[in-house]
Scaffold this motif. Structure first.
Motif, PDB file in Angstrom:
ATOM      1  N   TRP A 233      25.892  10.855  40.766  1.00 24.46           N
ATOM      2  CA  TRP A 233      25.629  11.816  42.010  1.00 24.46           C
ATOM      3  C   TRP A 233      25.220  13.122  41.749  1.00 24.46           C
ATOM      4  CZ3 TRP A 233      28.190  16.363  43.265  1.00 24.46           C
ATOM      5  CH2 TRP A 233      28.062  16.544  44.731  1.00 24.46           C
ATOM      6  N   GLY A 234      25.739  13.730  40.487  1.00 24.45           N
ATOM      7  CA  GLY A 234      25.246  15.029  40.050  1.00 24.45           C
ATOM      8  C   GLY A 234      23.670  14.975  39.654  1.00 24.45           C
ATOM      9  N   LEU A 235      23.620  13.826  38.844  1.00 16.76           N
ATOM     10  CA  LEU A 235      22.163  13.742  38.727  1.00 16.76           C
ATOM     11  C   LEU A 235      21.067  13.652  39.727  1.00 16.76           C
ATOM     12  CD1 LEU A 235      20.175  13.610  36.109  1.00 16.76           C
ATOM     13  CD2 LEU A 235      20.427  11.244  36.006  1.00 16.76           C
ATOM     14  N   ASN A 236      21.533  12.685  40.745  1.00 16.69           N
ATOM     15  CA  ASN A 236      20.770  12.633  41.928  1.00 16.69           C
ATOM     16  C   ASN A 236      20.560  14.005  42.693  1.00 16.69           C
ATOM     17  OD1 ASN A 236      19.314  10.566  43.760  1.00 16.69           O
ATOM     18  ND2 ASN A 236      20.678  11.477  44.922  1.00 16.69           N
ATOM     19  N   THR A 237      21.630  14.634  42.898  1.00 21.56           N
ATOM     20  CA  THR A 237      21.515  15.926  43.513  1.00 21.56           C
ATOM     21  C   THR A 237      20.734  16.899  42.706  1.00 21.56           C
ATOM     22  OG1 THR A 237      23.753  15.573  44.531  1.00 21.56           O
ATOM     23  CG2 THR A 237      23.170  17.617  44.645  1.00 21.56           C
ATOM     24  N   TYR A 238      21.046  16.938  41.696  1.00 25.30           N
ATOM     25  CA  TYR A 238      20.038  17.742  40.853  1.00 25.30           C
ATOM     26  C   TYR A 238      18.613  17.562  41.082  1.00 25.30           C
ATOM     27  CZ  TYR A 238      17.342  19.720  36.927  1.00 25.30           C
ATOM     28  OH  TYR A 238      16.416  20.315  36.098  1.00 25.30           O
ATOM     29  N   LYS A 239      18.171  16.439  40.965  1.00 27.38           N
ATOM     30  CA  LYS A 239      16.747  15.995  40.960  1.00 27.38           C
ATOM     31  C   LYS A 239      16.459  16.149  42.412  1.00 27.38           C
ATOM     32  CE  LYS A 239      16.935  12.192  37.701  1.00 27.38           C
ATOM     33  NZ  LYS A 239      15.834  12.713  37.005  1.00 27.38           N
ATOM     34  N   CYS A 240      16.997  15.945  43.402  1.00 25.70           N
ATOM     35  CA  CYS A 240      16.578  16.100  45.187  1.00 25.70           C
ATOM     36  C   CYS A 240      16.610  17.640  45.306  1.00 25.70           C
ATOM     37  CB  CYS A 240      17.576  15.547  45.937  1.00 25.70           C
ATOM     38  SG  CYS A 240      17.630  13.608  45.897  1.00 25.70           S
TER      39      CYS A 240
END
Length: 362
Positions: free
Chosen positions: A120-127
């Motif tokens: 979730w953190g990685l996806n949030t960072y990318k978005c």
């Protein structure tokens, strides 16, 4: 001395009389005294030795690991003996295995939660990175011009329909107050007609007129309420459902562009073993996001099409109802007004239906 006396007593013959009683010997008294002396000595020695053994047991205590439980009775075989150390060891092994299983389960849940948070953190960072890049004009975004135009038209239409709904509700409130005023005025005229003989006819005419207007006004209110209810369903349910799908589509588009940009950035880097593994992982994530984006884009297209068809159908019926009801009311055509309600299957509530029952008021 004692040993010699006891040995002598053991080897002596005991004469028996004719009646079966033992005879009395001269040496009986000496033997009895010797036995008593021996018993007294043994008792003292045993008492002192038992005291010492008891003190030793109380100080050191028995070794429970070396004790045994006899399953059989007295004199049982060795097969019935169960060492307590084996029972203790089995219980300890069972409890340790249960605790280890619980620890493994807890550890697995914790690892799963950590992995979910990491993704979730990685996806949030990318978005977030993609959103900032788009806002400042440094990143590219996928655009479907036709679909984006349809979405903008829907949002603009929703705002205009919300304004129609607000004005229709305001008209309903004002008209309801006017009908209530006409009802009160008609009751007042009727009362004055009874109490003013010289103006009975004049008050009576006005009372009848106000009652007729009140009745027609209640009929018109039924038509307007039906109009407001239908518009509210179209705006706050049907359109909102489509806009929710559009919101999901826009989020999927942002994620798709974020993973696309990440894949493009990795592809422009070195091509060693570690980099190739990262590129393969990014390619898989990109493919997953692409499928999600295309699926939601198809859903939005279908919902927009059905929404447009439903909107035309609903508004055609409601606008015709509104026009016919308003025209009939202000033309004073009571028959046409009632016919309009029958045409659209609108049933009026009987008088006093909005009032709660006496049981609900308690």
């Amino acid at each position: 001395m004692t040993d010699s006396i006891m040995s002598k007593a053991a080897t002596m013959e005991i004469p028996i009389n004719s009646n079966g009683d033992t005879g009395t010997l001269a040496e009986d008294d000496s033997l009895e005294q010797a036995a008593k002396l021996q018993w007294s000595l043994d008792e003292k020695v045993g008492s002192s030795r038992g005291t010492r053994d008891l003190q030793q047991v109380m100080v050191s205590g028995p070794n429970l690991n070396e004790t045994s439980i006899v399953s059989g009775g007295y004199g049982g075989t060795a097969e019935g003996i169960i060492p307590t150390s084996s029972i203790k060891g089995s219980n300890m092994h069972h409890s340790s295995s249960s605790s280890s299983m619980a620890e493994e389960t807890t550890r697995g849940v914790a690892v799963e939660k950590i992995e979910t948070m990491r993704k979730w953190g990685l996806n949030t960072y990318k978005c977030t990175k993609q959103m900032i890049s788009e806002r400042f004009g440094r990143g590219s975004r996928t655009v479907d011009l036709e679909l984006e135009a349809q979405i903008e038209v829907l949002r603009d239409t929703k705002k205009k329909y919300e304004n129609v709904l607000r004005l229709a509700r305001a008209l309903t409130n004002h008209f309801y107050n006017m009908v209530q005023t006409q009802h009160a005025l008609g009751d007042t005229f009727a009362d004055l007609s009874q109490k003013s003989p010289e103006l009975r006819d004049e008050f009576g005419y006005n009372a009848e007129t106000q009652k007729l207007l009140c009745k027609n006004g209640e009929t018109l209110l039924g038509a307007i309420n039906f109009f407001v209810s239908s518009i509210n369903t179209l705006v706050n349910k049907t359109m909102d459902d489509t806009l929710m799908t559009i919101k999901m589509y826009e989020n999927a588009r942002l994620e798709f562009d974020a993973y696309r940009a990440d894949l493009e950035e990795l592809s422009m880097g070195p091509r060693d073993a570690v980099a190739m593994a990262r590129i393969d992982a990014a390619q898989q994530q990109y493919q997953v996001q692409k499928e999600k984006y295309e699926r939601l884009r198809s859903d939005v297209t279908i919902k927009l099409k059905f929404l447009e068809e439903n909107k035309v159908k609903v508004m055609h019926k409601q606008l015709l109802l509104f026009h016919n009801a308003i025209s009939a009311y202000f033309a004073g055509n009571q028959q046409q007004l009632e016919q309009t309600l029958k045409q659209f299957n609108i049933k009026l509530r009987p008088p006093g239906a909005d009032k709660p029952s006496w049981l609900e008021e308690q």
